[in-house]
Design a protein around this motif. Sequence first.
Motif, short mmCIF file in Angstrom:
data_model
loop_
_atom_site.label_atom_id
_atom_site.label_comp_id
_atom_site.label_asym_id
_atom_site.label_seq_id
_atom_site.Cartn_x
_atom_site.Cartn_y
_atom_site.Cartn_z
N ARG A 160 0.82 -1.21 0.00
CA ARG A 160 0.00 0.00 0.00
C ARG A 160 0.86 1.26 0.00
O ARG A 160 0.60 2.20 -0.78
CB ARG A 160 -0.92 -0.02 1.23
N LYS A 193 -6.32 5.01 -11.58
CA LYS A 193 -6.95 3.75 -11.97
C LYS A 193 -6.06 2.57 -11.64
O LYS A 193 -6.51 1.55 -11.10
CB LYS A 193 -7.28 3.77 -13.47
N THR A 211 -5.96 2.07 -7.82
CA THR A 211 -7.20 1.45 -7.33
C THR A 211 -7.25 -0.03 -7.69
O THR A 211 -7.64 -0.87 -6.86
CB THR A 211 -8.43 2.16 -7.91
N LEU A 212 -6.85 -0.36 -8.91
CA LEU A 212 -6.88 -1.75 -9.35
C LEU A 212 -5.91 -2.60 -8.54
O LEU A 212 -6.24 -3.72 -8.14
CB LEU A 212 -6.53 -1.83 -10.84
N ILE A 241 -4.78 -2.01 -5.46
CA ILE A 241 -5.30 -2.15 -4.10
C ILE A 241 -6.45 -3.15 -4.08
O ILE A 241 -6.53 -4.03 -3.20
CB ILE A 241 -5.78 -0.79 -3.55
N LYS A 242 -7.33 -3.06 -5.05
CA LYS A 242 -8.48 -3.97 -5.11
C LYS A 242 -8.03 -5.42 -5.28
O LYS A 242 -8.53 -6.31 -4.60
CB LYS A 242 -9.39 -3.56 -6.28
N ASN A 243 -7.07 -5.64 -6.18
CA ASN A 243 -6.59 -7.01 -6.42
C ASN A 243 -5.90 -7.58 -5.19
O ASN A 243 -6.05 -8.75 -4.85
CB ASN A 243 -5.63 -7.03 -7.62
N ASP A 262 -6.49 -6.62 -2.04
CA ASP A 262 -7.53 -6.83 -1.04
C ASP A 262 -8.30 -8.12 -1.31
O ASP A 262 -8.66 -8.85 -0.39
CB ASP A 262 -8.51 -5.66 -1.03
N MET A 263 -8.52 -8.43 -2.59
CA MET A 263 -9.22 -9.65 -2.94
C MET A 263 -8.43 -10.88 -2.54
O MET A 263 -8.97 -11.87 -2.06
CB MET A 263 -9.50 -9.68 -4.46
N ASN A 305 -8.53 -11.25 1.36
CA ASN A 305 -9.79 -11.68 1.98
C ASN A 305 -10.00 -13.18 1.87
O ASN A 305 -9.44 -13.81 1.00
CB ASN A 305 -10.96 -10.95 1.30
#
Length: 270
Positions: free
Chosen positions: A241, A256, A259-260, A262-264, A266-267, A270
């Motif tokens: 991060r 973009k 965000t992508l 961070i999203k990947n 985080d996925m 989880n």
Amino acid sequence: MIAPSYSFAVPISSSNSHNEQKMSSRLSSFLDAHDSITPEMKEKAIQKIIDFDKNFKITTTNEAKTVRRLFFAVQETFLKEYVLYSSFFQTIDDGKFDCLTGSVLYAVFLEEIKRKGNFDYIYQIVQMPTHVFVKIELSDKSEIIFESTGFDKGFIATPKGIDFYLQQQIKKVQEETQSESVILLNNQKLNNLVTLEAASALLYFNQGVLFFNQRKFGKSLKMAKNAFFYHKNEAFYDLIRLSLQELLKNNIISEKEYTLNIKNTDMVNN
């Protein structure tokens, strides 16, 4: 999202035993944490470790004596100069080491010697917030500490000496984790990363912190993602991060892309 580096065993010779191939594969993953390592560099380093292992004499009737000789033999052969954030390759290639690479190298040999000597000792790579060392319990339940950065005084085998050493480490943690210079490790306990199998994650993370400090944020991101690939840990995620934030701030990546990424991550987390 930067893909993790995958490790492959480097063939040393067609006559390698199964155990040497297994050792080679493990070492390959450790060496991959070195930036821009080539297959030739990796093969040379692996061969150096295997040669040491082959030539080290085991006293099968004396576990304690063998372990003691191992400590000093590794110091004499490999651990030449303490350099913070050394890579495992640097430790093997030119003797630059830190507490992590030195401890991992000891663990590699402790694993092999235990198997070959049919010893019953138990070893553990002890991960503290700002330090790493090796703790060994011999078959008679006596304990030994391998402090790789202690050079000739790093072999600690008396109860009094061990107790003093551990108290000093606790004091050191309390002092260093209050310092702003200890980035990313403040109050981060890298739990469960105490096995040889988990060492790759720590080695990648170590290099990631080095690159972050050098403001090489693309490289720190790559190393952090490799560490996270091996072990889903909060400290590794934080380095991902922080690296992404710096890349965004310096216009190296777009909103973009940030965000992508961070999203990947985080996925995966989880």
